[in-house]
Scaffold this motif. Structure first.
Motif, PDB file in Angstrom:
ATOM      1  N   LEU A 287       0.849  -1.192   0.000  1.00 34.48           N
ATOM      2  CA  LEU A 287       0.000   0.000   0.000  1.00 34.48           C
ATOM      3  C   LEU A 287       0.886   1.244   0.000  1.00 34.48           C
ATOM      4  CD1 LEU A 287      -2.743  -1.063   2.598  1.00 34.48           C
ATOM      5  CD2 LEU A 287      -2.667  -1.480   0.125  1.00 34.48           C
ATOM      6  N   HIS A 288       0.357   2.306  -0.536  1.00 35.13           N
ATOM      7  CA  HIS A 288       1.125   3.521  -0.817  1.00 35.13           C
ATOM      8  C   HIS A 288       1.284   4.351   0.467  1.00 35.13           C
ATOM      9  CE1 HIS A 288       2.205   6.439  -4.164  1.00 35.13           C
ATOM     10  NE2 HIS A 288       2.187   7.240  -3.118  1.00 35.13           N
ATOM     11  N   ASP A 289       2.297   4.008   1.273  1.00 37.37           N
ATOM     12  CA  ASP A 289       2.487   4.684   2.565  1.00 37.37           C
ATOM     13  C   ASP A 289       3.485   5.835   2.442  1.00 37.37           C
ATOM     14  OD1 ASP A 289       4.492   2.824   1.993  1.00 37.37           O
ATOM     15  OD2 ASP A 289       5.077   2.658   4.093  1.00 37.37           O
ATOM     16  N   ALA A 290       3.208   6.779   1.579  1.00 31.36           N
ATOM     17  CA  ALA A 290       4.071   7.961   1.494  1.00 31.36           C
ATOM     18  C   ALA A 290       4.129   8.642   2.863  1.00 31.36           C
ATOM     19  CB  ALA A 290       3.546   8.926   0.442  1.00 31.36           C
ATOM     20  N   PHE A 291       3.044   8.537   3.594  1.00 28.87           N
ATOM     21  CA  PHE A 291       2.980   8.974   4.994  1.00 28.87           C
ATOM     22  C   PHE A 291       2.327   7.824   5.768  1.00 28.87           C
ATOM     23  CE2 PHE A 291       2.636  12.603   2.177  1.00 28.87           C
ATOM     24  CZ  PHE A 291       3.743  13.338   2.571  1.00 28.87           C
ATOM     25  N   THR A 292       2.758   7.614   6.989  1.00 26.79           N
ATOM     26  CA  THR A 292       2.316   6.429   7.726  1.00 26.79           C
ATOM     27  C   THR A 292       0.798   6.347   7.832  1.00 26.79           C
ATOM     28  OG1 THR A 292       2.760   7.696   9.730  1.00 26.79           O
ATOM     29  CG2 THR A 292       4.419   6.072   9.062  1.00 26.79           C
ATOM     30  N   ILE A 293       0.141   7.498   7.946  1.00 32.37           N
ATOM     31  CA  ILE A 293      -1.322   7.485   8.070  1.00 32.37           C
ATOM     32  C   ILE A 293      -1.968   6.813   6.859  1.00 32.37           C
ATOM     33  CG2 ILE A 293      -1.583   9.794   7.040  1.00 32.37           C
ATOM     34  CD1 ILE A 293      -3.786   8.284   9.823  1.00 32.37           C
ATOM     35  N   LEU A 294      -1.331   6.949   5.686  1.00 30.88           N
ATOM     36  CA  LEU A 294      -1.950   6.418   4.473  1.00 30.88           C
ATOM     37  C   LEU A 294      -2.033   4.894   4.493  1.00 30.88           C
ATOM     38  CD1 LEU A 294      -0.619   8.751   1.640  1.00 30.88           C
ATOM     39  CD2 LEU A 294      -2.889   8.694   2.684  1.00 30.88           C
ATOM     40  N   GLU A 295      -1.061   4.240   5.111  1.00 27.19           N
ATOM     41  CA  GLU A 295      -1.159   2.776   5.183  1.00 27.19           C
ATOM     42  C   GLU A 295      -2.393   2.373   6.003  1.00 27.19           C
ATOM     43  OE1 GLU A 295       2.269   0.123   5.920  1.00 27.19           O
ATOM     44  OE2 GLU A 295       1.030  -0.802   7.490  1.00 27.19           O
ATOM     45  N   ILE A 296      -2.600   3.062   7.105  1.00 24.77           N
ATOM     46  CA  ILE A 296      -3.758   2.745   7.958  1.00 24.77           C
ATOM     47  C   ILE A 296      -5.056   3.006   7.190  1.00 24.77           C
ATOM     48  CG2 ILE A 296      -4.998   3.444  10.050  1.00 24.77           C
ATOM     49  CD1 ILE A 296      -2.221   4.034  11.306  1.00 24.77           C
ATOM     50  N   ALA A 297      -5.149   4.188   6.587  1.00 18.81           N
ATOM     51  CA  ALA A 297      -6.391   4.556   5.890  1.00 18.81           C
ATOM     52  C   ALA A 297      -6.653   3.646   4.686  1.00 18.81           C
ATOM     53  CB  ALA A 297      -6.310   6.018   5.446  1.00 18.81           C
ATOM     54  N   GLU A 298      -5.629   3.386   3.901  1.00 19.99           N
ATOM     55  CA  GLU A 298      -5.820   2.536   2.710  1.00 19.99           C
ATOM     56  C   GLU A 298      -6.158   1.099   3.098  1.00 19.99           C
ATOM     57  OE1 GLU A 298      -2.299   2.982   0.224  1.00 19.99           O
ATOM     58  OE2 GLU A 298      -2.459   5.154   0.377  1.00 19.99           O
ATOM     59  N   SER A 299      -5.579   0.624   4.187  1.00 15.15           N
ATOM     60  CA  SER A 299      -5.862  -0.770   4.589  1.00 15.15           C
ATOM     61  C   SER A 299      -7.352  -0.950   4.896  1.00 15.15           C
ATOM     62  CB  SER A 299      -5.012  -1.170   5.800  1.00 15.15           C
ATOM     63  OG  SER A 299      -5.437  -0.490   6.970  1.00 15.15           O
ATOM     64  N   GLU A 300      -7.981   0.159   5.280  1.00 14.81           N
ATOM     65  CA  GLU A 300      -9.428   0.114   5.530  1.00 14.81           C
ATOM     66  C   GLU A 300     -10.201   0.237   4.218  1.00 14.81           C
ATOM     67  OE1 GLU A 300      -9.746   3.433   8.122  1.00 14.81           O
ATOM     68  OE2 GLU A 300      -8.605   2.474   9.729  1.00 14.81           O
ATOM     69  N   GLU A 301      -9.802   1.194   3.404  1.00 17.88           N
ATOM     70  CA  GLU A 301     -10.555   1.464   2.163  1.00 17.88           C
ATOM     71  C   GLU A 301     -10.507   0.296   1.178  1.00 17.88           C
ATOM     72  OE1 GLU A 301     -12.519   3.804   2.096  1.00 17.88           O
ATOM     73  OE2 GLU A 301     -11.732   5.671   2.914  1.00 17.88           O
ATOM     74  N   VAL A 302      -9.405  -0.430   1.143  1.00 16.05           N
ATOM     75  CA  VAL A 302      -9.332  -1.546   0.193  1.00 16.05           C
ATOM     76  C   VAL A 302     -10.095  -2.765   0.722  1.00 16.05           C
ATOM     77  CG1 VAL A 302      -7.110  -0.747  -0.691  1.00 16.05           C
ATOM     78  CG2 VAL A 302      -7.160  -2.567   1.017  1.00 16.05           C
ATOM     79  N   GLY A 303     -10.504  -2.706   1.970  1.00 10.95           N
ATOM     80  CA  GLY A 303     -11.373  -3.757   2.486  1.00 10.95           C
ATOM     81  C   GLY A 303     -10.712  -4.768   3.406  1.00 10.95           C
ATOM     82  N   PHE A 304      -9.463  -4.529   3.778  1.00  8.82           N
ATOM     83  CA  PHE A 304      -8.814  -5.472   4.701  1.00  8.82           C
ATOM     84  C   PHE A 304      -9.406  -5.354   6.105  1.00  8.82           C
ATOM     85  CE2 PHE A 304      -4.754  -5.016   1.952  1.00  8.82           C
ATOM     86  CZ  PHE A 304      -5.240  -5.958   1.053  1.00  8.82           C
ATOM     87  N   PHE A 305      -9.773  -4.150   6.474  1.00  9.61           N
ATOM     88  CA  PHE A 305     -10.344  -3.908   7.805  1.00  9.61           C
ATOM     89  C   PHE A 305     -11.514  -2.930   7.673  1.00  9.61           C
ATOM     90  CE2 PHE A 305      -5.648  -4.178   8.164  1.00  9.61           C
ATOM     91  CZ  PHE A 305      -5.585  -5.478   8.647  1.00  9.61           C
ATOM     92  N   LYS A 306     -12.360  -2.918   8.694  1.00  8.71           N
ATOM     93  CA  LYS A 306     -13.478  -1.972   8.686  1.00  8.71           C
ATOM     94  C   LYS A 306     -12.953  -0.552   8.806  1.00  8.71           C
ATOM     95  CE  LYS A 306     -16.914  -4.993  10.773  1.00  8.71           C
ATOM     96  NZ  LYS A 306     -17.552  -5.378  12.034  1.00  8.71           N
ATOM     97  N   LYS A 307     -13.730   0.401   8.275  1.00  7.53           N
ATOM     98  CA  LYS A 307     -13.335   1.806   8.349  1.00  7.53           C
ATOM     99  C   LYS A 307     -13.127   2.194   9.817  1.00  7.53           C
ATOM    100  CE  LYS A 307     -12.687   5.870   6.423  1.00  7.53           C
ATOM    101  NZ  LYS A 307     -11.550   6.103   5.541  1.00  7.53           N
TER     102      LYS A 307
END
Lengths: 391, 249
Positions: A287-307
């Motif tokens: 996942l595109h973690d240009a900033f650490t927050i993006l890994e957390i947010a994307e992991s939710e949006e792609v469906g690995f975890f609930k929002k």
């Protein structure tokens, strides 16, 4: 459409390179050609964002196809911001799937360290909205910081969660000989010790130094081919089974909820649906973690975890190597580095490497389905790829 | 009448208060010790500096050559009022800094060389050197020049040094910049950190021996990659990939 396979891969170190941009794009091609045993191709795409501005180099496609002795293959440059890499792969996919070409080389390259950090930051900021963002001094770190602040307020993410992503990915990078950052870090050193504030100062509060990816040079290559060609290589059959792309408003402020990464959600769903898999089927993801927050947010949006629950999964260790869904075992953008045009291709490189079972120390056991998310702009142009190993 | 030429060549040195050792935690979580060494320790340091003389990247060649000469000059009594601080992690030498007193009020920073990178080791070492000048030697300002863009960013920009256009630094080249006591005090707690006393076991490990760098420069493995930088790590990584494809590793 025909099936499309990734048959060859190559990469350079992601660091500060002393080569010309053309060479940075060419070395991975040469390695990928050796990897699959081919000497001729039909088409070459070069993904690059800043050649004209940073390196005084245009028409990279024409330069690289000659540099690699691949004449008279077709050649073109693809520029799509930080999602240039996956955009070029999408072009390659369509060329092979349509039957127009049998073998397409996709290489991504960037030489950002030719300029200083301030200029590099300004160059990347040129992707922002010229009237609604850029003229007010908005940069990608500042956009990400505002996004992080909102995410913290809404979902309870803390600076410790961000640091945990940073530690995980930078320490994963130690298992990747091509990664930019080759120093282990700990929560004590970057968050808890008396010296932590000096070791890890704020870049754009609440994002600190170790929450941001480094500015890197580097290149990566993936060769795509038809099933007939792929079978002849004798390598494991890694199919590019799903490609999804979606866009969102240019200016982040125009979104109803800035924490809602709609383009990520749509691109991921498209890609997985095309591949015929669900998020629970994915064994390894970049996942595109240009900033650490993006890994957390994307992991939710792609469906690995609930929002809103990505940080909780992080706490449980589910995204670590050996966890339920290992994310960024290559080090990600945070640890491997982020030469913007090359990143999407490097993510695909990692998937092929993993699904072949060749990833050594960072190998995800029995990986069959791999997923990548290349996040362009600030979520306004996102491309997701799904790879499946066929045995 | 016989003349002891050595007595004429040696500078008359002023007494300098010793630098009390300090330590800090790096981003890696490791304890890093900064301590002063004397002449007897210089032969243990020189072999670890010498390979860096061949590293073109980031002006390591220039800085290593100069600090090598300065350490040697200190060892052989050819610089007046010089001091040397070493920086160690578990005994491993990770940085060396040096400088001298020009007079009671003014100090002169010579060089800072980091043997381990990516953890702000050099920046911490430089800060300790400045602390020595202001807090221990009670000087009013330190004259500084930079030879690399990294040094310029770390010292001139981060500390917002003042220009001293009329003063020529002993290292030559550009006119001096200066860190004043006021600027130094402003950087306390942010750029200048660290703790005292150093835990006994940590200090004992540092004093036991100066151990070699864990990641010394290596010869180029891939000549094309090393075209401009003799020890560019990129070449090593590219070669590794080639070896993997050939089944050699």
């Amino acid at each position: 459409m025909r099936n499309v396979y990734a048959i060859g891969i190559g990469i350079t170190s992601f660091t500060r390179l002393e080569f010309q941009l053309v060479e940075i794009a060419s070395y991975p091609v040469m390695f990928a050609l050796r990897d699959c045993g081919l000497k001729q191709v039909d088409q070459l795409y070069v993904a690059n964002m800043g050649g004209a501005r940073l390196n005084h180099q245009t028409a990279l496609g024409s330069a690289v196809v000659d540099s690699c002795n691949l004449l008279p293959a077709g050649a073109a440059t693809i520029e799509n911001g930080p999602a240039s890499g996956a955009a070029a792969i999408k072009e390659g996919f369509m060329a092979v799937a349509s039957g127009m070409h049998d073998v397409v080389v996709v290489t991504g390259a960037e030489r950002m360290r030719e300029v200083n950090g301030l200029e590099a930051t300004d160059f990347v900021a040129s992707l922002t909205h010229p009237l609604a963002e850029y003229i007010y001094g908005v940069t990608l770190p500042s956009l990400a910081a505002m996004f992080t602040r909102l995410y913290m307020e809404k979902y309870g993410v803390t600076e410790r969660h961000l640091a945990m992503v940073g530690v995980k990915n930078q320490n994963n990078a130690l298992k990747n000989e091509f990664a930019h950052l080759q120093q282990a870090i700990t929560l004590e050193g970057i968050l808890d010790s008396e010296e932590a504030f000096t070791n890890n100062p704020y870049v754009a509060e609440p994002l600190r130094f170790f929450d941001c990816c480094p500015v890197s040079d580097g290149g990566a290559c993936v060769i795509l081919a038809s099933e007939e060609v792929a079978k002849k290589t004798g390598r494991p059959m890694i199919r590019l089974a799903g490609v999804g792309q979606s866009t969102d408003t240019h200016a982040v402020l125009a979104r109803k909820d800035p924490t809602d990464l709609l383009a990520v959600r749509r691109a991921a769903a498209q890609s997985m649906e095309m591949a015929g898999v669900k998020p629970k089927d994915v064994d390894v993801a970049e996942l595109h973690d240009a900033f650490t927050i993006l890994e957390i947010a994307e992991s939710e949006e792609v469906g690995f975890f609930k929002k809103g629950e990505g940080h909780l999964a992080l706490e449980r260790g589910e995204t670590e190597l050996g966890g339920k869904i290992p994310i960024n075992v290559s080090g990600g953008l945070k640890g491997r580095g982020h030469p913007v045009g090359a990143t999407g291709v490097a993510q695909a490189y990692e998937m092929v490497y993993q699904l072949r079972g060749e990833a050594g120390e960072r190998q995800v056991k029995d990986a069959k389905v791999g997923f990548t998310c290349n996040f362009g702009g600030f979520g306004n142009n996102v491309i997701c790829l799904t790879f499946i190993r066929e045995d | 009448m016989s003349v002891d030429l050595e007595k004429l060549l040696r500078p008359v040195e002023r007494p300098m208060a010793p630098f009390p050792p300090k330590y800090m935690v790096l981003a890696s979580g490791e304890n890093m010790v900064v301590r002063q060494v004397g002449r007897k320790d210089i032969p243990s340091i020189l072999p670890y500096i010498r390979p860096l003389i061949h590293v073109e990247r980031d002006y390591y060649d220039l800085v290593a050559a100069r600090i090598y000469a300065e350490l040697l000059a200190y060892y052989r009594y050819r610089v007046q009022d010089e001091y040397v601080l070493v920086v160690q992690v578990e005994g491993e030498l990770v940085a060396v800094v040096n400088g001298r007193m020009v007079n009671a009020d003014v100090g002169m920073s010579y060089h800072t060389i980091a043997l381990r990178r990516g953890l702000r080791v050099g920046a911490h070492a430089f800060a300790a050197k400045m602390e020595y000048h202001f807090d221990i030697l009670n000087q009013k300002e330190v004259l500084i020049v930079a030879e690399s863009p990294i040094g310029f960013r770390r010292w001139m920009i981060e500390y917002e040094l003042e220009k001293r256009p009329g003063i020529q630094h002993e290292l030559g080249g550009v006119p001096s910049y200066a860190l004043t006591k006021e600027l130094f005090d402003r950087a306390r707690g942010t750029l200048i950190v660290g703790r005292r006393p150093v835990p006994e076991d940590v200090l004992a490990k540092a004093e036991e021996a100066i151990l070699p760098p864990s990641d010394p420069p290596r010869p180029p493995a891939y000549l094309m990659a090393a075209a401009r930088s003799e020890y560019d790590p990129t070449g090593t990584a590219l070669m590794l990939q080639q070896w993997k494809q050939e089944g050699k590793v």
